[in-house]
Design a protein around this motif. Structure first.
Motif, short mmCIF file in Angstrom:
data_model
loop_
_atom_site.label_atom_id
_atom_site.label_comp_id
_atom_site.label_asym_id
_atom_site.label_seq_id
_atom_site.Cartn_x
_atom_site.Cartn_y
_atom_site.Cartn_z
N GLU A 259 17.24 65.59 -10.05
CA GLU A 259 17.25 66.25 -8.75
C GLU A 259 17.76 67.67 -8.92
OE1 GLU A 259 19.73 63.78 -6.35
OE2 GLU A 259 21.57 64.71 -7.08
N PRO B 113 24.47 71.79 -0.14
CA PRO B 113 23.27 72.16 -0.87
C PRO B 113 22.09 71.25 -0.52
CG PRO B 113 24.74 70.98 -2.33
CD PRO B 113 25.47 71.17 -1.02
N LYS C 242 19.77 70.69 -6.96
CA LYS C 242 20.63 71.01 -5.82
C LYS C 242 20.56 72.51 -5.59
CE LYS C 242 23.73 67.19 -6.57
NZ LYS C 242 25.04 66.74 -6.99
N VAL D 123 19.19 69.05 -1.53
CA VAL D 123 18.90 68.25 -2.72
C VAL D 123 17.42 67.89 -2.71
CG1 VAL D 123 19.43 66.14 -3.97
CG2 VAL D 123 21.24 67.35 -2.75
#
Length: 138
Positions: A64, A44, A66, A46
């Protein structure tokens, strides 16, 4: 009256050619057959939220986001969030991009709408090229 114009020769003046090496042109990544490293993303993806954390679906504050890799099915569900305008400039359609970020991050849209605009734009710009045609095909 005295004519002071210089006399003109019928043959043009010879210019000395300067010796120059031929230009060196590097091969493009397409000609080398190697994919551009910048175009290869790890999934993913990020995206750090530098300006303001948001809540996820569990009520936890996250710093964050993802994002999973987008698929054509996402475009069918939420619409294509990017297009080119008449001048050839890419345009992000905000509502569609908000829903796309929500789907790819598995976070509800109201939480995505709470993002700081700078963080939202960072996500949108990182995703933009996945929703525009590959110009190598033209």
């Amino acid at each position: 009256m005295v004519d002071v114009t210089p006399e003109r020769d019928d043959k043009p003046a010879e210019r000395k050619q300067r010796a120059m090496p031929p230009p060196e042109i590097e091969a493009s990544p397409a000609e080398e057959g190697q994919p551009d490293e910048q175009l290869q993303d790890a999934w993913p993806m990020v995206v750090p939220l530098y300006n303001k954390p948001i809540r996820n679906n569990k009520g936890e504050m996250v710093k964050e986001v993802k994002l999973r890799e987008p698929r054509a099915a996402d475009i069918n569900r939420y619409g294509n969030p990017c297009r080119y305008n008449g001048d050839g400039e890419p345009v992000i359609q905000e509502r569609k991009m908000t829903y796309m970020i929500a789907a790819l991050a598995d976070i509800l849209p109201p939480f995505i709408e709470d993002m700081d605009p700078r963080d939202w734009n960072t996500c949108a710009m990182k995703l933009q090229r996945f929703f525009l045609p590959d110009l190598r095909a033209w």
